[in-house]
Design a protein around this motif. Sequence first.
Motif, mmCIF file in Angstrom:
data_model
loop_
_atom_site.group_PDB
_atom_site.id
_atom_site.type_symbol
_atom_site.label_atom_id
_atom_site.label_comp_id
_atom_site.label_asym_id
_atom_site.label_seq_id
_atom_site.Cartn_x
_atom_site.Cartn_y
_atom_site.Cartn_z
ATOM 1 N N ARG A 149 -0.550 4.782 11.535
ATOM 2 C CA ARG A 149 -1.892 4.449 11.063
ATOM 3 C C ARG A 149 -2.069 4.846 9.605
ATOM 4 N NH1 ARG A 149 -5.730 6.838 15.740
ATOM 5 N NH2 ARG A 149 -4.067 8.409 15.871
ATOM 6 N N GLU A 150 -1.141 5.623 9.119
ATOM 7 C CA GLU A 150 -1.162 6.077 7.730
ATOM 8 C C GLU A 150 0.251 6.477 7.338
ATOM 9 O OE1 GLU A 150 -0.695 8.797 10.359
ATOM 10 O OE2 GLU A 150 -2.806 8.192 10.270
ATOM 11 N N LEU A 173 0.497 -1.424 3.488
ATOM 12 C CA LEU A 173 -0.825 -1.262 2.887
ATOM 13 C C LEU A 173 -1.610 -2.568 2.919
ATOM 14 C CD1 LEU A 173 -0.278 1.054 -0.221
ATOM 15 C CD2 LEU A 173 -1.006 1.669 2.084
ATOM 16 N N HIS A 231 -2.121 13.250 9.451
ATOM 17 C CA HIS A 231 -2.156 12.174 10.444
ATOM 18 C C HIS A 231 -3.566 12.019 11.010
ATOM 19 C CE1 HIS A 231 1.996 11.263 10.273
ATOM 20 N NE2 HIS A 231 2.416 12.402 10.769
ATOM 21 N N THR A 232 -3.909 10.806 11.394
ATOM 22 C CA THR A 232 -5.232 10.514 11.940
ATOM 23 C C THR A 232 -5.518 11.379 13.159
ATOM 24 O OG1 THR A 232 -5.135 8.239 11.160
ATOM 25 C CG2 THR A 232 -6.700 8.724 12.919
ATOM 26 N N GLU A 278 -5.510 -1.005 3.422
ATOM 27 C CA GLU A 278 -6.817 -1.254 2.819
ATOM 28 C C GLU A 278 -6.714 -2.477 1.926
ATOM 29 O OE1 GLU A 278 -9.908 1.100 -0.152
ATOM 30 O OE2 GLU A 278 -8.459 2.247 1.033
ATOM 31 N N HIS A 289 -2.999 11.089 2.945
ATOM 32 C CA HIS A 289 -2.117 9.983 3.306
ATOM 33 C C HIS A 289 -2.752 8.639 2.923
ATOM 34 C CE1 HIS A 289 -0.078 13.189 5.113
ATOM 35 N NE2 HIS A 289 0.212 12.693 6.299
ATOM 36 N N ASN A 290 -1.970 7.575 3.039
ATOM 37 C CA ASN A 290 -2.416 6.243 2.637
ATOM 38 C C ASN A 290 -2.541 5.334 3.847
ATOM 39 O OD1 ASN A 290 -2.091 6.421 -0.522
ATOM 40 N ND2 ASN A 290 -0.244 7.327 0.356
ATOM 41 N N ARG A 291 -3.666 4.625 3.934
ATOM 42 C CA ARG A 291 -3.932 3.728 5.045
ATOM 43 C C ARG A 291 -4.039 2.294 4.543
ATOM 44 N NH1 ARG A 291 -5.633 7.207 8.965
ATOM 45 N NH2 ARG A 291 -6.493 9.196 8.281
ATOM 46 N N GLY A 310 -7.375 13.798 7.744
ATOM 47 C CA GLY A 310 -7.100 12.949 8.897
ATOM 48 C C GLY A 310 -8.326 12.530 9.677
ATOM 49 N N GLU A 364 -8.517 12.343 1.768
ATOM 50 C CA GLU A 364 -7.283 12.228 2.550
ATOM 51 C C GLU A 364 -6.026 12.420 1.699
ATOM 52 O OE1 GLU A 364 -7.002 11.954 5.722
ATOM 53 O OE2 GLU A 364 -8.534 10.670 6.604
#
Length: 514
Positions: free
Chosen positions: A73-74, A121, A338-339, A310, A306-308, A384, A304
Amino acid sequence: MHKEQIKIRIWFSVCAVFAACFLGWSVLITQDNLYFRKEYVIKSLMYAWYRTEYLFSATVFARTEQSISEHAREIPVLLYHGALSATDGANVSRRIFAEQMFALKRAGYETVTLAEFDAFLDGRIELPDRSILLTFDDGRKDSFYPVDPVLHALDYKGVEFVITGHSLGKGNEKIPYYLSKDELSMMVKTGRWELASHSRNAHGVHQVGSNGEEGHNLSNARWIENEHRLETVKEYMARIDDDLRGAQADLKESLGVETTAFAFPFGDFGEESKNMPNAEKILRDITGKIYKRGFYQTWGGDGESHNRPEKDILMVRRINVSPDWTGEDLVSVVEAGHTKNLPYEGTFTNVYDWRRLWGDTVVDNGLAFEGSSDSGNAAVFLNGSSLWKDYRIDASVNVLKGVTFSVFARLKDNNNFVTCNFKDGRIQIEERVSGDGRVLGTKTAISVKQGMHNFGLRVRHTAIVCTLDGHDVFDTDNVSKHLSLGGVGFGAGGLQKGKDSVLVKSVHITALSK
C-alpha cells in the motif's frame, strides 16, 4: 655441442622477447580496464564473502505468510551516500551497511526498480508487500565499490543519482572521488544499477549576499559580485532550468540513459530558502516540466515517511538512513511507516512509530513531550495513519498545570490538520489547510486540572467532537472538506524549558461506523 647451446640461447631469447611483449601488451590493455583495477577485483571477491556470510547469518526478522500474500500500500525509499571503512557521522560504515541490508532481506524486503516504483505511484501496477527502493546520492566511488557486492549477494538493486558535472565530460575520466563515465557504464551493465539525475553543477553552495553569506546553489539566488546584486527571478529560473535539463541531457548523450527522476541536492527544494521568494514553487514548477519525480529527504513536520499511489505526484519522500542504526533499527524504521489498521492500540513498542512535527519528544514507557525547545511546544504524528477517515481517539495523559494539550486528527503534515486544544479554562477547535489556519470555535469555563486525564475527539465527515474524561465537551460541524482523510497526532504547548514533561500513557483509536 656448441651449436646446441646456440640454439638453446636463441630459443630462450625468442621466448624472453615474446614473454616481455606479452607482459607489456597485458599491462597496456589492463591498465585502463576497470575489471582489472584493484577496487573491482576486491569487489568481486567481496561478493562471495557476503553471499556466504548472509547464508550463514542469524535471522533478524521473519516474514509472515500474511505479508507475502498482501500487495504493497506504500513503498519506502532509502537514501544513502557512501559506505566507508568507518562511519564519519554522516555516512554508514561498510559493516553497518551490510548488516542493514541483511536485516531487510531477512525481514522479507525486496528492492524494486525505478520503472516499477514509478508505475506503482501511478497506480498502473501492484507490487508485493515489503517492496523497497534503494537510492544513493552524488555518484561517489564509495557508493558503488563497497555497496555492489552486498547488493549482488542479496539480489538487490540500487539507483545512483549522479552529479553529471563531476562524473561526465572532459577531465573527469580518472577522478579519485566521483565515479567516471566508464565506471557508471560498468554499473549499468551489472543489471543491478540504474542512473538518475542529481543536477549538473547545482550540488554546492554559492554566495547569496553582499557580506559573503553562502547558501545552496539550487534554492538561492546567486550574488553577482561585480554588479553588486542578486540574480533576478528571471536569471535564477533560467540558471536552474539550464542545470536540470543539462544533467538529463548529459546522462543521455554520454551513457544513453534516459531518466525522468531527479534528486534535489541536499534534499533542499526551496522550503528554507534564504533570499528567493517562492523558491519552493519555482523549483517544483521547473522540476515538474523536466522530470516526472523529484526525490527529497523527509524532515520534521512532513507527515508520512513512505510513498503511496497518488495522481500526478511529483515529490517523492526518502528516509535518510542514519549510520547509527543497526539492522534491527532500520527494519523498525521501515515497519513504522506501513499503513496501520484500526483499531489501533498505542503501546509505544516501536519508538519510530511517532514522527516529530516540531519540538522534542521521547518514547519510553509512553510518549513524553519535553520542555527542551525554546518555543516550549512539541508535537508528533503517528506514521502510517494518513489513510484514516472517520475515527475516535482516546488518550490517557498526565498533564501539567498551565500546559496546553492538543489532539490532532485528519493530519497530513504540519500544514494540514484539525485539532482540539485543551487548556485549563477553555477548549479551542482549530484547523490548518495548506498552511492557512483558522479557529472553528472556542468554549470557556472548562476545567482541566493537573494530573491524569483522558483527552480525545471524534471526527466524522465535517464534524468534530472534543472529549474530556469520557464526556463530550465541545463540537463543531464546519471542518474543511479538504481535510477528508488524515492521521493522528498529539502536541503540548506552554512547556517550561528544562522543567516540564507531559506524558501520554496510552492511546486507543477506533473506526467510526459509516
